[in-house]
Design a protein around this motif. Sequence first.
Motif, short mmCIF file in Angstrom:
data_model
loop_
_atom_site.label_atom_id
_atom_site.label_comp_id
_atom_site.label_asym_id
_atom_site.label_seq_id
_atom_site.Cartn_x
_atom_site.Cartn_y
_atom_site.Cartn_z
N UNK A 199 0.82 -1.21 0.00
CA UNK A 199 0.00 0.00 0.00
C UNK A 199 0.85 1.27 0.00
N UNK A 200 0.37 2.30 -0.68
CA UNK A 200 1.03 3.61 -0.66
C UNK A 200 -0.02 4.71 -0.52
N UNK A 232 -7.28 -0.17 -6.61
CA UNK A 232 -6.96 -1.27 -7.53
C UNK A 232 -5.45 -1.41 -7.73
N UNK A 233 -4.68 -0.32 -7.54
CA UNK A 233 -3.21 -0.43 -7.67
C UNK A 233 -2.51 -0.37 -6.32
N UNK A 234 -3.26 -0.29 -5.23
CA UNK A 234 -2.62 -0.28 -3.91
C UNK A 234 -2.51 1.10 -3.28
N UNK A 235 -3.11 2.10 -3.90
CA UNK A 235 -3.13 3.43 -3.27
C UNK A 235 -4.33 3.45 -2.32
N UNK A 236 -4.03 3.24 -1.04
CA UNK A 236 -5.11 3.01 -0.07
C UNK A 236 -5.54 4.27 0.66
N UNK A 237 -4.79 5.35 0.45
CA UNK A 237 -5.09 6.61 1.13
C UNK A 237 -4.73 7.74 0.17
N UNK A 238 -5.55 8.77 0.14
CA UNK A 238 -5.20 9.95 -0.66
C UNK A 238 -5.39 11.19 0.19
N UNK A 239 -4.59 12.19 -0.08
CA UNK A 239 -4.72 13.45 0.64
C UNK A 239 -5.26 14.50 -0.31
N UNK A 240 -6.45 14.95 0.01
CA UNK A 240 -7.12 15.97 -0.82
C UNK A 240 -6.68 17.34 -0.30
N UNK A 280 5.01 4.44 2.56
CA UNK A 280 3.82 4.35 3.41
C UNK A 280 4.15 4.79 4.84
N UNK A 281 5.30 4.33 5.35
CA UNK A 281 5.60 4.70 6.73
C UNK A 281 5.94 6.19 6.84
N UNK A 282 6.60 6.75 5.84
CA UNK A 282 6.86 8.19 5.86
C UNK A 282 5.54 8.98 5.82
N UNK A 283 4.62 8.53 4.97
CA UNK A 283 3.33 9.25 4.83
C UNK A 283 2.55 9.23 6.12
N UNK A 284 2.54 8.09 6.81
CA UNK A 284 1.76 8.03 8.05
C UNK A 284 2.46 8.80 9.17
#
Length: 275
Positions: free
Chosen positions: A15-16, A45-53, A265-269
């Motif tokens: 996930x990213x 569908x490609x593993x992008x499980x979170x987005x920042x609007x 992913x870990x940097x984003x969280x």
Amino acid sequence: MNVLNDQTIVPLAGPVVDTHCHMNIAFDDSHRPPTVEQALVLARAVGVTKVIEVGCDVESSRWAADIASKFPDVWATVALHPNAAAHDTDLMASLEQIAELAKLPQVRGLGETGLDYYRTEEAQAAAQHTSFRAHIDIAKAVNKPVIIHDRDAHEDVISTLTSYGAPDTVVFHCFSGDAQMAKICAQNGWYMSFSGVVTFKNAQSLRDALQEVPDELLLVETDSPFLTPVPRRGTPNASINLAYTVRAISALRGTSEEEICELLFSNSTRVFGTL
Ligand SMILES: [Zn+2]
């Protein structure tokens, strides 16, 4: 074309997070943005499980906060874009509204703010500076990151952050500096978020900069609907296309896809929270 049937779209190894997108903006007059639901299904569908609007004015910031409260896969950031600040007829009132929105739990940062000297006259630059400093103040007050838009303004953005005093967490969205600037950001512990521009043929200096970014300060984003990566240039960008950029970064840094996904992913969280 139904992108879900496109065999070139293969799910990422992990996930990213797409750390910067604008699901409310149309790519051009002939394209309507997809619904938030559609965009999120394709992203997943490609593993992008979170987005920042990311908000750019009071209205889009309010919308970002609103969809982030409705969709668990969305986080929001709120701000006046430097170009919005430059033309705001009541900047102080708008900044007050941003400060209120910034307190909401689903709002994870102040952005995008910063400086944009591309086609900006001097009088407007003054409003941008006022607005940028106000966003820094708000970020400090709510203890959330500031997300920087820096267009043709590297020196002034860096000097504002160092002289005025940066918040604990700073993200350069769509990092556009060279290797030297990446070193300066790294020394200051500022995050650098890379967009589809790394896949562009003429972006060697950005690829050189990418090599200077320490693992723990690297982020990725689409800035959709803009900056569509190769091989989809000319079509509206969306979070689903983040896979191309993640794979390009993985290849350029000589890191496995699995490792780069875990790192991003870990940097984003760490930056935007873990909920
Ligand atoms: Zn943006």
